[in-house]
Scaffold this motif. Structure first.
Motif, mmCIF file in Angstrom:
data_model
loop_
_atom_site.group_PDB
_atom_site.id
_atom_site.type_symbol
_atom_site.label_atom_id
_atom_site.label_comp_id
_atom_site.label_asym_id
_atom_site.label_seq_id
_atom_site.Cartn_x
_atom_site.Cartn_y
_atom_site.Cartn_z
ATOM 1 N N TYR B 160 0.692 -1.339 0.119
ATOM 2 C CA TYR B 160 0.169 -0.173 -0.065
ATOM 3 C C TYR B 160 0.938 1.397 0.056
ATOM 4 O O TYR B 160 1.922 1.065 0.337
ATOM 5 C CB TYR B 160 -0.947 -0.004 1.259
ATOM 6 N N ASP B 162 0.826 3.808 1.900
ATOM 7 C CA ASP B 162 1.095 4.529 3.136
ATOM 8 C C ASP B 162 1.949 3.624 4.261
ATOM 9 O O ASP B 162 1.455 3.492 5.391
ATOM 10 C CB ASP B 162 -0.544 4.710 3.828
ATOM 11 N N HIS B 163 3.147 3.276 3.841
ATOM 12 C CA HIS B 163 3.933 2.568 4.739
ATOM 13 C C HIS B 163 3.535 1.225 5.287
ATOM 14 O O HIS B 163 3.703 0.835 6.476
ATOM 15 C CB HIS B 163 4.248 3.334 5.937
ATOM 16 N N HIS B 164 2.449 0.651 4.718
ATOM 17 C CA HIS B 164 1.640 -0.479 5.242
ATOM 18 C C HIS B 164 1.873 -1.507 3.950
ATOM 19 O O HIS B 164 1.575 -1.392 2.870
ATOM 20 C CB HIS B 164 0.370 -0.101 5.376
ATOM 21 N N TRP B 165 2.303 -2.987 4.538
ATOM 22 C CA TRP B 165 2.315 -3.994 3.589
ATOM 23 C C TRP B 165 1.367 -5.098 4.117
ATOM 24 O O TRP B 165 1.026 -4.889 5.396
ATOM 25 C CB TRP B 165 3.737 -4.700 3.456
ATOM 26 N N GLN B 166 1.037 -5.841 3.258
ATOM 27 C CA GLN B 166 -0.109 -6.939 3.818
ATOM 28 C C GLN B 166 0.471 -8.258 3.143
ATOM 29 O O GLN B 166 0.813 -8.329 1.873
ATOM 30 C CB GLN B 166 -1.398 -6.735 3.447
ATOM 31 N N ASP B 181 -0.664 -7.759 8.606
ATOM 32 C CA ASP B 181 -0.519 -6.341 8.298
ATOM 33 C C ASP B 181 0.902 -5.884 8.761
ATOM 34 O O ASP B 181 1.086 -5.912 10.071
ATOM 35 C CB ASP B 181 -1.686 -5.499 8.619
ATOM 36 N N PHE B 183 3.118 -2.598 9.394
ATOM 37 C CA PHE B 183 3.070 -1.002 9.432
ATOM 38 C C PHE B 183 4.382 -0.555 9.834
ATOM 39 O O PHE B 183 5.065 -0.919 10.661
ATOM 40 C CB PHE B 183 2.065 -0.503 10.475
ATOM 41 N N ASN B 185 6.886 2.904 10.638
ATOM 42 C CA ASN B 185 6.738 4.525 11.284
ATOM 43 C C ASN B 185 8.135 4.907 11.292
ATOM 44 O O ASN B 185 9.038 4.289 11.651
ATOM 45 C CB ASN B 185 6.081 4.309 12.536
ATOM 46 N N PRO B 196 9.181 -2.876 11.570
ATOM 47 C CA PRO B 196 8.020 -2.797 11.594
ATOM 48 C C PRO B 196 7.396 -2.058 13.105
ATOM 49 O O PRO B 196 7.808 -2.837 13.937
ATOM 50 C CB PRO B 196 7.154 -3.974 11.230
ATOM 51 N N ARG B 198 4.011 -1.757 13.994
ATOM 52 C CA ARG B 198 2.957 -2.645 14.151
ATOM 53 C C ARG B 198 2.856 -3.762 13.389
ATOM 54 O O ARG B 198 2.988 -3.645 12.230
ATOM 55 C CB ARG B 198 1.960 -1.479 14.134
ATOM 56 N N LYS B 200 -0.234 -6.897 12.564
ATOM 57 C CA LYS B 200 -1.501 -7.367 13.084
ATOM 58 C C LYS B 200 -1.782 -8.654 12.209
ATOM 59 O O LYS B 200 -1.630 -8.675 11.280
ATOM 60 C CB LYS B 200 -2.752 -6.411 12.593
#
Lengths: 206, 225
Positions: B160, B162-166, B181, B183, B185, B196, B198, B200
């Motif tokens: 994604y 926004d610094h977000h991989w899934q 997920d 995240f 930062n 990472p 975070r 999830k």
């Protein structure tokens, strides 16, 4: 014997006597109970270290402890996860920080949590040898070893080592062994005895 | 009557099975390393991660735990420990070519949970096993790199903006879906490693669960035993 020498001997005798008095309180179960009997409240900070073979650095948590006779307790973790356990007049509540808010945790009412609270209260009253689930032994160096009497409990806790302070009625540390490779060490500091504590401290999380 | 029962069973089976998300602008002429969009930051060296975890299990109260994982990129080994805030260890397992459960207390006391959690950490920190078979985009514009794994598992890595991989792993009949997920930062850099902030971990299907993990600390173990 000149005056200075007599003074020196008197001083040495007083030091020896006071040291003996400090150690004597932790020599017998009755001495421990008697010392604790003079205590109406305890306030302290604590550092909890989790040691495991796999951890290169222990995990550190910090918090506050408040106790007031007969059975009021506040056990508060401030870092890394805020969590507050309060018990007063037979009512126990626990709150844990989730998404920045302290949320009530229903686990506070479970028998396991009540067991832990009863045990801490018992220690703070100097009644280390009164839990039938453990065999207590008083060791040199103001150490108390609690060994579980039942296999089910021994599967969870191998033994507990409490080290008493040289100040009567105070604990320096508690070490809870889950196995030889895994233990939790609680170190107490800034201990204040008999400070007046408001009941609200044990009724509300504030 | 017999035919009706058989038909019903087949329909239930088909309904239980999912399908892979359809990729747009799909390209299946893959080079082994794939396009740049497939390259996320992977772990190098050996690290100890500490997390604050919110664990949600069906029919269980949400619980808050502390988690520690020691992960080695060189050996591919993972050691994962979950404990209560008071320091009571409720789960302790490691993977080093095989899974070894050292301690497990309900609801963490199944081999399925241990296998799944250690697998999830491998998906988060390591490159997926198997071959890259397809790339493309989802209808929302996110880029997907699809890997065919052993045992007919499929892994989609979705990037994604926004610094977000899934990372999504689908089971053999797509009846189970594991999702991690990841995240990032900018404030979470340890020894130059962008860890990472975070994770999830979500498992759907029978005995599913969610572990929402906020990073407390990452320690490089390169100079330590």
């Amino acid at each position: 014997m000149n005056r200075v020498k007599r003074y020196q001997i008197l001083t040495a005798a007083l030091v020896l006597l006071s040291t003996r008095l400090c150690f004597a309180w932790a020599d017998t179960w009755d001495g421990l109970k008697a010392a604790a009997g003079t205590i109406s409240s305890v306030s302290a900070t604590f550092v909890q270290e989790k040691h495991m073979k796999v951890l290169v650095r222990p995990l550190i948590s910090e918090g506050l402890l408040f106790f007031k006779t007969p059975d009021s307790l506040r056990w508060e973790y401030q870092r890394p996860i805020k969590s507050i356990l309060i018990t007063h007049a037979g009512i126990t509540k626990k709150y844990i920080q989730q998404n920045g808010k302290l949320i009530a945790d229903t686990a506070a009412g479970t028998p396991a949590m009540q067991f832990v609270i009863d045990e801490i209260s018992r220690w703070l009253k100097g009644r280390f040898d009164e839990n039938p689930l453990f065999t207590a032994s008083l060791e040199p160096g103001r150490r108390i070893i609690l060994t579980p009497n039942y296999k089910g409990l021994a599967d969870m806790i191998q033994r507990i080592e409490l080290v008493l302070s040289n100040r009567p009625g105070i604990m320096d540390s508690v070490r809870i062994y889950e196995s030889e490779n895994s233990y939790t060490l609680l170190k107490f500091a800034q201990v204040e005895l008999n400070r007046p504590l408001d009941d609200k401290l044990f009724e509300e999380i504030q | 009557m017999k035919q009706f029962c058989l038909l019903t069973a087949i329909l239930f089976f088909i309904a239980a099975c999912g399908t892979l998300p359809q990729l747009q602008h799909a390209d299946s002429r893959m080079r082994p390393e794939g396009p740049p969009e497939c390259r996320r930051q992977l772990l190098q060296g050996r690290w100890q991660f500490q997390y604050a975890i919110e664990a949600t299990f069906p029919e269980e109260q949400k619980s808050v735990l502390i988690g520690v994982s020691v992960v080695s990129a060189e050996s591919g080994s993972i050691h994962s420990v979950l404990m209560t805030i008071e320091g009571v260890v409720v789960f302790d397992a490691r993977y080093d070519r095989e899974i070894q459960i050292l301690r497990a207390i309900r609801p963490f006391d199944t081999e399925r949970f241990a296998r799944g959690l250690l697998n999830d950490f491998r998906l988060v920190f390591f490159k997926p096993e198997g071959a890259l078979i397809e790339t493309g985009t989802l209808p929302n514009g996110s880029y997907v790199c699809r890997y065919q794994q052993p045992d007919r598992l499929v892994v989609d890595i979705v990037g994604y903006s926004d610094h977000h991989w899934q990372v999504q792993q689908y089971g053999r009949w797509f009846t189970e879906k594991r999702m991690a997920d990841i995240f990032f930062n900018d404030n979470f850099r340890f020894d130059g490693f962008h860890a990472p902030s975070r994770l999830k971990l979500t498992v759907s299907g029978y005995a599913g669960y969610t572990l929402d993990m906020d990073l407390i600390e990452a320690v490089s173990l390169k100079d330590q035993q």
